[in-house]
Scaffold this active site. Structure first.
Site, PDB file in Angstrom:
ATOM      1  N   HIS A   1       0.853  -1.184   0.000  1.00 38.77           N
ATOM      2  CA  HIS A   1       0.000   0.000   0.000  1.00 38.77           C
ATOM      3  C   HIS A   1       0.891   1.236   0.000  1.00 38.77           C
ATOM      4  CE1 HIS A   1      -3.526   2.379   0.416  1.00 38.77           C
ATOM      5  NE2 HIS A   1      -3.221   2.824   1.613  1.00 38.77           N
TER       6      HIS A   1
ATOM      7  N   HIS B   1      -3.419   9.054   0.792  1.00 40.39           N
ATOM      8  CA  HIS B   1      -3.401   7.757   0.115  1.00 40.39           C
ATOM      9  C   HIS B   1      -4.795   7.441  -0.418  1.00 40.39           C
ATOM     10  CE1 HIS B   1      -4.863   5.396   3.871  1.00 40.39           C
ATOM     11  NE2 HIS B   1      -4.939   6.673   4.148  1.00 40.39           N
TER      12      HIS B   1
ATOM     13  N   CYS C   1      -3.835   2.711  -5.627  1.00 43.49           N
ATOM     14  CA  CYS C   1      -2.992   3.594  -4.824  1.00 43.49           C
ATOM     15  C   CYS C   1      -1.608   3.773  -5.429  1.00 43.49           C
ATOM     16  CB  CYS C   1      -2.885   3.069  -3.393  1.00 43.49           C
ATOM     17  SG  CYS C   1      -2.080   1.450  -3.245  1.00 43.49           S
TER      18      CYS C   1
END
Length: 230
Positions: A60, A72, A161
């Site tokens: 991530h 994010h 992301c």
């Protein structure tokens, strides 16, 4: 005008990628009730840095904005259900995240470093080495991230992301993780055993469900397509 066949293929690829990475959402994803420890030295981060959090199958990504804030992209089904910011500002839970992926709705949001990392180790600017690209100036990276805050569409393959941070950092939206998955899928498709397996499954479906168009057509078309692709 969009090609319907391409839309179907894209949808299938995204569902396969979601299944491939399902352990991510059951182990270590944000929002579950478990103890977390705050051990990140935020003084070592600089505004505009790309922060990476390794998960079970995925990594991530976020952009550090300074003052213990990380921008994010997070899928969140609540964004499609309510405009109540008091509800959506909370850390995204596993259920909200998975349903957000399926619903293709997300937000580029700001959370604390601890909420972003959720107890995992943080890597800083690791993409600079792996992508071998020259990054923009850190302040420009942070400003780009701040301009993109808000609700956005989400796609595991085309807008995740990683696409967000690589656009901010390198002015090019790419996702090596999605590319790697597509390469693995390509290898599977080209494997002759996939043709045999699909043919056997098709034959089994005909035997169990009977000879009908919804069983016979896939049983013939899928092995044929795999054979031609191989």
């Amino acid at each position: 005008m969009k090609n319907p066949m391409l839309e179907v293929v894209s949808l299938l690829l995204e569902k396969l990628l979601l299944i491939y990475n399902c352990k991510l959402f059951s182990a270590g994803a944000p929002g579950e009730d478990k103890a977390r420890s705050s051990f990140h030295d935020i003084n070592s981060f600089h505004r505009g840095d790309v922060l990476e959090v390794p998960r079970t199958h995925l990594t991530h990504y976020g952009i550090y904005l300074g003052d213990n804030r990380v921008a994010h992209m997070m899928p969140d089904v609540l964004l499609a259900l309510t405009d109540d910011k008091e509800l959506t500002k909370n850390v995204v839970s596993n259920k909200r995240l998975i349903l957000g992926v399926l619903g293709k709705v997300a937000s580029i949001r700001v959370d604390t470093v601890d909420d972003f990392a959720y107890g995992a180790q943080i890597l800083v600017n690791h993409l600079d080495k792996s992508l071998k690209k020259k990054p923009l100036l850190n302040e420009e990276v942070a400003r780009r991230a701040e301009k993109m805050l808000g609700i956005t569409t989400y796609s595991l393959l085309w807008n995740n992301c990683e696409h967000f941070v690589t656009y901010c950092r390198f002015d090019t939206a790419v996702s090596p993780q999605a590319d790697k998955f597509c390469e693995i899928l390509k290898i599977i498709i080209r494997d002759e055993r996939s043709v045999l397996a699909s043919a056997l499954l098709g034959l089994a479906s005909i035997v169990c469900l009977g000879l009908a168009s919804y069983t016979t057509l896939p049983a013939v078309v899928i092995p044929f397509c795999l054979w031609m692709a191989g």
